[in-house]
Design an enzyme around this catalytic site. Structure first.
Site, PDB file in Angstrom:
ATOM      1  N   GLY A  22       0.910  -0.969   0.134  1.00  0.00           N
ATOM      2  CA  GLY A  22      -0.053  -0.160  -0.006  1.00  0.00           C
ATOM      3  C   GLY A  22       1.062   1.077  -0.051  1.00  0.00           C
ATOM      4  O   GLY A  22       1.832   1.531   0.681  1.00  0.00           O
TER       5      GLY A  22
ATOM      6  N   GLY B  59      16.613   8.782 -12.681  1.00  0.00           N
ATOM      7  CA  GLY B  59      16.938   9.669 -11.760  1.00  0.00           C
ATOM      8  C   GLY B  59      15.559  10.352 -11.331  1.00  0.00           C
ATOM      9  O   GLY B  59      14.416   9.747 -11.447  1.00  0.00           O
TER      10      GLY B  59
ATOM     11  N   ASP C 271      12.978  -5.955  -8.540  1.00  0.00           N
ATOM     12  CA  ASP C 271      11.491  -5.375  -8.354  1.00  0.00           C
ATOM     13  C   ASP C 271      11.389  -4.099  -7.869  1.00  0.00           C
ATOM     14  O   ASP C 271      11.973  -3.557  -7.049  1.00  0.00           O
ATOM     15  CB  ASP C 271      10.958  -6.572  -7.258  1.00  0.00           C
TER      16      ASP C 271
ATOM     17  N   ASP D 279       7.628   4.889  -3.426  1.00  0.00           N
ATOM     18  CA  ASP D 279       7.243   5.158  -1.773  1.00  0.00           C
ATOM     19  C   ASP D 279       8.415   5.213  -1.051  1.00  0.00           C
ATOM     20  O   ASP D 279       8.417   6.067  -0.325  1.00  0.00           O
ATOM     21  CB  ASP D 279       6.564   3.786  -1.395  1.00  0.00           C
TER      22      ASP D 279
HETATM   23  O1  RIB Z   1       3.602   1.724  -4.584  1.00  0.00           O
HETATM   24  C1  RIB Z   1       3.735   0.421  -4.605  1.00  0.00           C
HETATM   25  C2  RIB Z   1       2.290  -0.160  -4.110  1.00  0.00           C
HETATM   26  O2  RIB Z   1       1.272   0.376  -4.904  1.00  0.00           O
HETATM   27  C3  RIB Z   1       2.125  -1.605  -3.635  1.00  0.00           C
HETATM   28  O3  RIB Z   1       2.654  -1.986  -2.519  1.00  0.00           O
HETATM   29  C4  RIB Z   1       0.555  -1.819  -3.820  1.00  0.00           C
HETATM   30  O4  RIB Z   1       0.084  -1.934  -2.523  1.00  0.00           O
HETATM   31  C5  RIB Z   1       0.154  -0.749  -4.850  1.00  0.00           C
HETATM   32  O5  RIB Z   1      -0.525   0.054  -3.395  1.00  0.00           O
END
Ligand code: RIB
Length: 294
Positions: free
Chosen positions: A39, A217, A239, A245
């Site tokens: 998430g 970048g 991956d 995030d």
């Molecule tokens: O940005 C990656 C995330 O996007 C994943 O972990 C998945 O849950 C989606 O929300």
């Protein structure tokens, strides 16, 4: 310590690894399946906590087994989950295919995230107590707008990851200090495919933009300044899930510590480069010592 509130999603990621993602109507045989806490909100929270932030997560999980596992994962990462509500029904899930280049495709089923339509007094107080508020677009827009407005009213710096991309109302963008789209999201929001051009359009609505460009970048642009292209460390990706995030969570900690933009971006890029070298989202986020070592 940088105090960070994250208003965002929590999913259980159901991840299939295959040589390539199937096309429409096609079946492919993969080689591995994993369930990994994810998430975009929870990922940013874990990245920020591992980078040294004091993090509060605002959102919801379901009352199913995934909900308990997701909460445990955040607790284990040192994230405060007092404002992570348990809603009736299933937790959010993300159905992910990772191919041999490390690229992914994702279908998200919001589940409990969908009940977070508004903020209560506790959530507003947590936002007000933070140095920065991190948001994405996997919760109902009404809650994101309310969070951004509450942060601005208290002078709390706001960072929005506009993902999944969707048209954004002025009442949200007017309260955003830093927008961090990837190049596809920047193109979708601005109508301009070229990142420099997209950033210039987006600067009409927010004072600072960072367009993340994957292995190339990122492009930093601020009103009244020259855009700067920052290179990413060259690594072999297995991956890329959660890399964006990781970038944002780490960036927020560094900015909150008062580091200049160039240094904060270097930290964030190093963290993202470490993240893509391992499988999974929350499982691959580096600790502060690992970031400093890079
Ligand atoms: O940005 C990656 C995330 O996007 C994943 O972990 C998945 O849950 C989606 O929300």
């Amino acid at each position: 310590m940088t105090r960070i509130a994250v208003l965002g999603s929590t999913h259980m990621d159901l991840v299939a690894h295959a040589a390539r993602a199937p096309g429409s109507g096609e079946t492919v045989t993969g080689r591995e399946f994993r369930t990994i806490p994810g998430g975009k909100g929870a990922n940013q929270a874990v990245a920020a906590a591992r980078a040294g932030g004091e993090v509060t997560m605002i959102g919801a999980v379901g009352d199913d087994l995934y909900g308990a596992l997701l909460r445990d994962g955040l607790d284990h990462a040192g994230v405060d989950t007092d404002l992570l509500h348990t809603a009736e029904g299933p937790s959010g899930t993300a159905h992910i295919v990772v191919d041999d280049t490390g690229a992914n495709s994702i279908v998200v089923i919001p589940g409990a995230n969908g009940v977070v339509t508004a903020l209560g007094p506790g959530e507003i107080a947590a936002v007000a107590a933070a140095d920065l508020l991190l948001m994405q677009l996997e919760l109902p827009l009404s809650a994101v707008v309310e969070g951004a407005r509450a942060a601005r009213a208290q002078g709390v710096r706001t960072i929005l990851t506009p993902s999944p991309a969707r048209p954004l109302p002025d009442e949200l963008l007017d309260h955003i200090d830093l927008l961090v789209p990837n190049e596809h999201e920047a193109a979708e929001l601005s109508g301009q495919a070229e990142p420099h051009a997209a950033a210039q359009i987006l600067l009409r609505q927010v004072p600072e933009v960072i367009v993340t460009l994957g292995a190339k970048g990122c492009l930093y642009a601020a009103r009244g300044g020259e855009p700067v292209l920052f290179e990413a460390p060259a690594v072999k990706a297995v991956d890329t899930t959660g890399a964006g995030d990781t970038f944002v969570g780490t960036l927020a900690v560094a900015l909150g510590e008062g580091r200049p933009v160039a240094e904060s971006v270097a930290w964030a890029s190093a963290a993202a480069a470490l993240c893509v070298q391992k499988p999974g989202a929350s499982t691959s986020m580096p600790y502060r010592s690992e970031i400093e070592a890079v």
